[in-house]
Design an enzyme around this catalytic site. Structure first.
Site, PDB file in Angstrom:
ATOM      1  N   GLU A   1     -14.704  -0.159   0.796  1.00 18.10           N
ATOM      2  CA  GLU A   1     -14.415  -0.483   2.189  1.00 18.10           C
ATOM      3  C   GLU A   1     -14.176  -1.973   2.381  1.00 18.10           C
ATOM      4  O   GLU A   1     -13.326  -2.379   3.180  1.00 18.10           O
ATOM      5  CB  GLU A   1     -15.555   0.004   3.092  1.00 18.10           C
TER       6      GLU A   1
ATOM      7  N   GLU B   1      -2.776  -4.227 -12.131  1.00 17.73           N
ATOM      8  CA  GLU B   1      -2.991  -3.778 -13.520  1.00 17.73           C
ATOM      9  C   GLU B   1      -3.778  -2.487 -13.437  1.00 17.73           C
ATOM     10  O   GLU B   1      -4.962  -2.488 -13.114  1.00 17.73           O
ATOM     11  CB  GLU B   1      -3.740  -4.847 -14.320  1.00 17.73           C
TER      12      GLU B   1
ATOM     13  N   GLY C   1     -19.486  -5.875  -2.500  1.00 16.70           N
ATOM     14  CA  GLY C   1     -19.171  -4.699  -1.697  1.00 16.70           C
ATOM     15  C   GLY C   1     -18.335  -3.691  -2.447  1.00 16.70           C
ATOM     16  O   GLY C   1     -17.866  -3.938  -3.561  1.00 16.70           O
ATOM     17  N   GLY C   2     -18.148  -2.554  -1.824  1.00 12.97           N
ATOM     18  CA  GLY C   2     -17.397  -1.470  -2.437  1.00 12.97           C
ATOM     19  C   GLY C   2     -15.993  -1.363  -1.910  1.00 12.97           C
ATOM     20  O   GLY C   2     -15.381  -2.347  -1.473  1.00 12.97           O
TER      21      GLY C   2
ATOM     22  N   GLY D   1     -12.993  -3.961   0.048  1.00 14.54           N
ATOM     23  CA  GLY D   1     -11.675  -4.188  -0.537  1.00 14.54           C
ATOM     24  C   GLY D   1     -10.554  -3.787   0.406  1.00 14.54           C
ATOM     25  O   GLY D   1      -9.569  -4.520   0.581  1.00 14.54           O
TER      26      GLY D   1
ATOM     27  N   CYS E   1      -9.249  -1.921 -20.790  1.00 14.38           N
ATOM     28  CA  CYS E   1      -8.001  -1.283 -20.381  1.00 14.38           C
ATOM     29  C   CYS E   1      -7.016  -1.164 -21.534  1.00 14.38           C
ATOM     30  O   CYS E   1      -6.183  -0.263 -21.558  1.00 14.38           O
ATOM     31  CB  CYS E   1      -7.374  -2.047 -19.226  1.00 14.38           C
TER      32      CYS E   1
END
Length: 501
Positions: A208, A248, A205-206, A210, A282
């Protein structure tokens, strides 16, 4: 196998068909259809959280030796399996070269073994008693259910860093897979079948999904890796509910090249640090500060080593794969063009490879003459682009390196021990590498300062992020204390402010 998993979610030890929206996955190298993943419905997500919470109570009640043994069985299953299929799917989903995909997976089992033994060994501590005959000590308790939200660039290991610690501490776990990387993540979840039923879940999922996990009263701790902007929003939401979080938030990492450096070695290290996984790391070196005395020599060496890199499909022979999406490529190309318009020089690269008509590729690029006013200087690029900046001195390089809102990692190349110690002391970053960039260690804390995050993964700090210290005062025999109520009269003052006799 992938047809059986998609679209589904994992709730140990089963895969369950999702009832929410479906999403197609495209190979960023070939633009071919890879598969589908689905989101759980709101009702399914609520059921998942109920079941993980119930399983967590039984897990927390286990002794640490038993929990450690189960985590070792998880690591055993990973080490004994052929991970080729999962690594190939990772490459097809996100574009990272196959050697980097299989390498990511190979580094996961030791994390579970490390935290299994760390939690078994470090169960608390005894403090010097402040009262004779009283046993005074600290122990730990899990939070409950932790949520782990991961990015696409390392879809498996970044989640496992914090999930291993959380499980070792006695928590249940819900992993929200990255939209680019969901299928390979679901494939990988089968190795958690050794865990107690319902203790761990993985959902696609995206944003929402999360948000729903973070805001739910049925979750109790958060781990997030992603952009600084989203990380800040998550930290605010977590704080509003008094939920601990490990954030992070990315970075724009500096590298300093001293005039005392071995230029050929430094250039080779810089190429790898800047372009690993097409710069979608990162801790990529995005800003390289080079002392004036060796600037031109270093640029020439780095250009020559960059020219040797091969661009192409991660399932072929290539160091540089595609970026994850069209939007990512267009964003990186726009930043390059803006820097050029503002007077920067493109030493190599700067565009789309002529021999890659399909896919979201960007040439490995070196930009010189970059100034603080350019986006390349301050933005997290997340692409195969590095800025080289001439500095008047080593101290000037350190000062400019710290002039950033980010503070994840920083690296330096020098053969001067005094300079090495000076850089370690001066860098405003959570991690420092001297002549050996990008290395991590399961026993050392990983994370940043400033906008790059809160808290740490890995090491003892990574375990402490998922457990609550509990102070305990235990007197084996109950007896009256001299400070209990009622107080003696001579402890008080009379109406005249004098002590009672």
């Amino acid at each position: 196998m992938t047809d059986l998993l998609a679209p589904s979610y994992y709730l140990a030890p089963e895969y369950v068909a999702t009832q929410g929206p479906l999403h197609d996955v495209e190979d960023p190298a070939t633009l071919e259809h890879v598969g589908q993943y689905g989101e759980p419905s709101s009702a399914q997500l609520d059921t998942i959280l109920d079941r993980v919470n119930a399983a967590q109570k039984l897990w927390a009640a286990m002794d640490c030796k038993t929990r450690a043994g189960i985590l070792h069985r998880v690591a055993d299953a990973m080490e004994q399996a052929d991970m080729t299929e999962i690594a190939v799917m990772m490459t097809r989903e996100i574009g990272k070269p196959y050697p980097e995909a299989i390498g990511e997976i190979a580094n996961i089992p030791p994390v579970f073994r490390y935290f299994a033994e760390m939690a078994r060994d470090d169960a608390g501590r005894i403090a010097g008693s402040m009262q004779p005959g009283s046993f005074q000590f600290q122990t730990y308790a899990p939070y409950g259910v932790s949520v782990h939200i991961v990015p696409y660039n390392f879809p498996l290991i970044l989640g496992c860093w914090t999930m291993a610690a959380s499980l070792a501490a006695g928590n249940g776990v819900v992993l929200k897979a990255s939209p680019a990387g969901t299928i390979c993540t679901l494939m990988f979840m089968k190795f958690f079948d050794a865990l107690p039923r319902d203790l761990i879940a993985c959902v696609g999922g995206g944003a929402e999904v999360g948000k729903a996990l973070i805001s739910s009263p049925k979750t109790h701790a958060i781990a997030f890796t992603g952009s600084a902007e989203v990380g800040r929003q998550i930290a605010i939401e977590a704080a509003s509910q008094m939920k601990p979080c490990v954030i992070e938030g990315g970075g724009s990492d500096p590298m300093v090249i001293s005039r005392h450096a071995d230029i050929q070695v430094a250039a080779a290290g810089a190429v790898t640090t800047a372009y690993l996984q097409s710069g979608q790391v990162c801790t990529s070196a995005e800003r390289i500060y080079v002392e004036d005395a060796v600037h031109d020599e270093f640029v020439a060496a780095m250009v020559e080593k960059t020219r040797q890199l091969r661009v192409g499909n991660g399932l072929g022979v290539a160091e540089i794969g595609p970026l994850v999406s069209r939007a990512a490529r267009n964003r990186v190309l726009a930043w390059i063009e803006t820097a050029r318009d503002k007077g920067a020089t493109i030493a190599i690269g700067g565009g789309v490879p002529a021999d890659q008509p399909k896919g979201w590729y960007v040439e490995p690029t070196i930009v010189t003459g970059v100034t603080a006013e350019m986006d390349l200087h301050e933005t997290e690029i997340f692409g195969p682009v590095v800025s080289i900046i001439r500095t008047a001195s080593f101290e000037d390089a350190l000062t400019q390196a710290n002039a950033s809102r980010f503070g994840l990692g920083a690296s330096v190349f020098t053969s001067d021990l005094a300079e090495a110690h000076r850089a370690i002391e001066a860098f405003e970053a959570g991690m420092v590498w001297v002549n050996n960039p990008l290395v991590d260690n399961d026993a050392l804390p990983f994370g940043g300062i400033k906008s790059s995050g809160l808290g740490r993964a890995l090491g003892k700090a990574g375990l402490d992020a998922f457990r609550q210290p509990k102070m305990v005062i235990l007197d084996p025999v109950a007896k009256m204390a001299d400070w209990w109520y009622p107080y003696p009269d001579d402890w008080f003052l009379d109406a005249g402010g004098r002590k009672h006799v």
